[in-house]
Design a protein around this motif. Structure first.
Motif, PDB file in Angstrom:
ATOM      1  N   HIS A 228      26.679  95.130  -0.970  1.00 57.37           N
ATOM      2  CA  HIS A 228      25.681  94.737   0.028  1.00 57.37           C
ATOM      3  C   HIS A 228      24.905  93.512  -0.458  1.00 57.37           C
ATOM      4  O   HIS A 228      24.691  92.555   0.309  1.00 57.37           O
ATOM      5  CB  HIS A 228      24.724  95.901   0.271  1.00 57.37           C
TER       6      HIS A 228
ATOM      7  N   PHE B 180      24.533 105.837  -0.542  1.00 53.40           N
ATOM      8  CA  PHE B 180      25.261 104.628  -0.932  1.00 53.40           C
ATOM      9  C   PHE B 180      25.390 104.593  -2.454  1.00 53.40           C
ATOM     10  O   PHE B 180      24.389 104.605  -3.169  1.00 53.40           O
ATOM     11  CB  PHE B 180      24.518 103.378  -0.460  1.00 53.40           C
TER      12      PHE B 180
ATOM     13  N   THR C  50      34.649  94.073  -2.107  1.00 47.70           N
ATOM     14  CA  THR C  50      34.696  95.441  -1.587  1.00 47.70           C
ATOM     15  C   THR C  50      33.819  96.306  -2.495  1.00 47.70           C
ATOM     16  O   THR C  50      33.543  95.930  -3.648  1.00 47.70           O
ATOM     17  CB  THR C  50      36.120  95.989  -1.589  1.00 47.70           C
ATOM     18  N   PRO C  51      33.403  97.475  -2.026  1.00 52.21           N
ATOM     19  CA  PRO C  51      32.632  98.361  -2.909  1.00 52.21           C
ATOM     20  C   PRO C  51      33.363  98.711  -4.197  1.00 52.21           C
ATOM     21  O   PRO C  51      32.743  98.792  -5.265  1.00 52.21           O
ATOM     22  CB  PRO C  51      32.384  99.583  -2.030  1.00 52.21           C
TER      23      PRO C  51
ATOM     24  N   THR D  32      24.275 103.842   7.486  1.00 50.56           N
ATOM     25  CA  THR D  32      25.523 103.110   7.260  1.00 50.56           C
ATOM     26  C   THR D  32      25.328 101.735   6.634  1.00 50.56           C
ATOM     27  O   THR D  32      26.281 101.147   6.112  1.00 50.56           O
ATOM     28  CB  THR D  32      26.280 102.922   8.585  1.00 50.56           C
ATOM     29  N   ASP D  33      24.100 101.212   6.670  1.00 46.93           N
ATOM     30  CA  ASP D  33      23.815  99.885   6.144  1.00 46.93           C
ATOM     31  C   ASP D  33      22.604  99.979   5.219  1.00 46.93           C
ATOM     32  O   ASP D  33      21.499 100.277   5.672  1.00 46.93           O
ATOM     33  CB  ASP D  33      23.518  98.917   7.296  1.00 46.93           C
TER      34      ASP D  33
ATOM     35  N   GLN E 261      28.665 100.221  -3.419  1.00 46.68           N
ATOM     36  CA  GLN E 261      28.237  99.814  -2.079  1.00 46.68           C
ATOM     37  C   GLN E 261      26.956  98.981  -2.127  1.00 46.68           C
ATOM     38  O   GLN E 261      26.807  98.019  -1.362  1.00 46.68           O
ATOM     39  CB  GLN E 261      28.029 101.061  -1.212  1.00 46.68           C
TER      40      GLN E 261
END
Length: 328
Positions: free
Chosen positions: A248, A240, A155-156, A109-110, A244
């Motif tokens: 990040h 990802f 945002t992505p 998730t990260d 994303q």
């Protein structure tokens, strides 16, 4: 549009516009001299470069010449930012399984990401220079994007809109130096030598339907010493997407135009698709047989990395490198 940077004796090289078939090129005289300058004011320069690109493809460009990838530097010979992710979590999971380590659930998730050296990129046919084979020389075939300015905490979806160009990457790793570096808790440094990029950087529209959902949906073709060892699908198992990954990287800082964000080694759960780095092959061998059987690269070895369209035409040109020993 396809853009490249030719070696001209300067640090930043000469920007050229390259034809879609990668056969010819033209210097954008009177428009802009370097790719970084074009990225700094993309809204102004891109339309002019696209007009020249159209003329080149139609055979109308004046002073066009044959395009030679051997004359290329990296499209961005040096960049303000090189942040490499690890979007193919299958690769991370295999590495951890091979050494008996558990997979932290947050890895799904990260994104993992490291900040690489961006002051000394090398061209698509430049040698991989290394002092010793004992370092564990490995190739890593990836896709990367070059961004425009990105504000903090996008945002992505917002981040994905910043993608200006795409390239292929050989993110060379010195595997036997990695364990000691990671044990210090500060990440990669000596284990990540100069990174190589494809001859050309392309705008997303050049990929057509193969560019969607922030992913490149084409196989990554890797040859090691002339033998095909990998053809994994770039759009499969990429946990990802690039939006994303960029988001990040920009969570707590701005990214400036010319920032490069990498996907990490392309990896599919379907092992029959082969591999984009030797380490993954060794991990599979360790899991199955208890020990790695495939050696890392030796001096004289070569690697070729390329993506083709559905008609079999090279999109980015090839990264085609040999490993040579550092001369003192």
């Amino acid at each position: 549009m396809k853009l490249a940077t030719l070696k001209d004796g300067t640090r930043d090289g000469q920007l050229v516009v390259v034809s879609r078939d990668l056969r010819t090129a033209v210097i954008p005289d009177g428009i802009v001299t370097t790719l970084q300058r074009a990225l700094d004011d993309w809204a102004f320069y891109a339309p002019q470069l696209i007009e020249l690109y159209d003329a080149l493809n139609q055979g109308r460009a004046r002073n066009a010449f044959s395009f030679d990838p051997k004359s290329c530097m990296a499209p961005l010979p040096r960049a303000f930012q090189w942040a490499d992710g690890s979007a193919y979590v299958n690769h991370v999971e295999l590495v951890r399984r091979a050494r008996g380590a558990e997979m932290p659930p947050e890895f799904w998730t990260d994104p993992l990401m490291y900040q690489g050296g961006s002051d000394d990129f090398i061209g698509p046919t430049d040698d991989i220079v290394c002092a010793s084979e004992s370092y564990g020389i490995d190739f890593e075939a990836e896709v990367a994007v070059i961004t425009s300015d990105v504000g903090m905490a996008p945002t992505p979806d917002e981040a994905l809109k910043s993608v200006r160009l795409l390239m292929l990457v050989n993110d060379v790793s010195l595997r036997n130096l990695i364990p000691a570096e990671l044990a210090k808790g500060f990440g990669f440094f000596q284990s990540k030598p100069a990174t190589a990029f494809s001859p050309v950087a392309v705008t997303p529209d050049e990929l057509g339907d193969a560019w969607r959902e922030g992913r490149v949906h084409r196989p990554m073709i890797v040859h090691w010493n002339g033998k095909k060892v990998g053809q994994p699908e770039c759009g499969v198992d990429m946990v990802f997407h690039f939006g994303q990954l960029i988001a990040h990287a920009a969570k707590t800082r701005n990214l400036r135009a010319g920032s490069i964000v990498g996907s990490g080694t392309i990896s599919n759960k379907d092992a029959t698709r082969g591999y984009c780095c030797i380490a993954e092959k060794r991990c599979l061998e360790t899991i199955e047989h208890g020990a790695a059987q495939t050696a890392f690269m030796k001096f004289g070895d070569s690697v070729r990395i390329e993506i083709f369209d559905e008609a079999g035409r090279s999109i980015f040109g090839s990264i085609d490198q040999a490993v040579v020993q550092l001369e003192h």
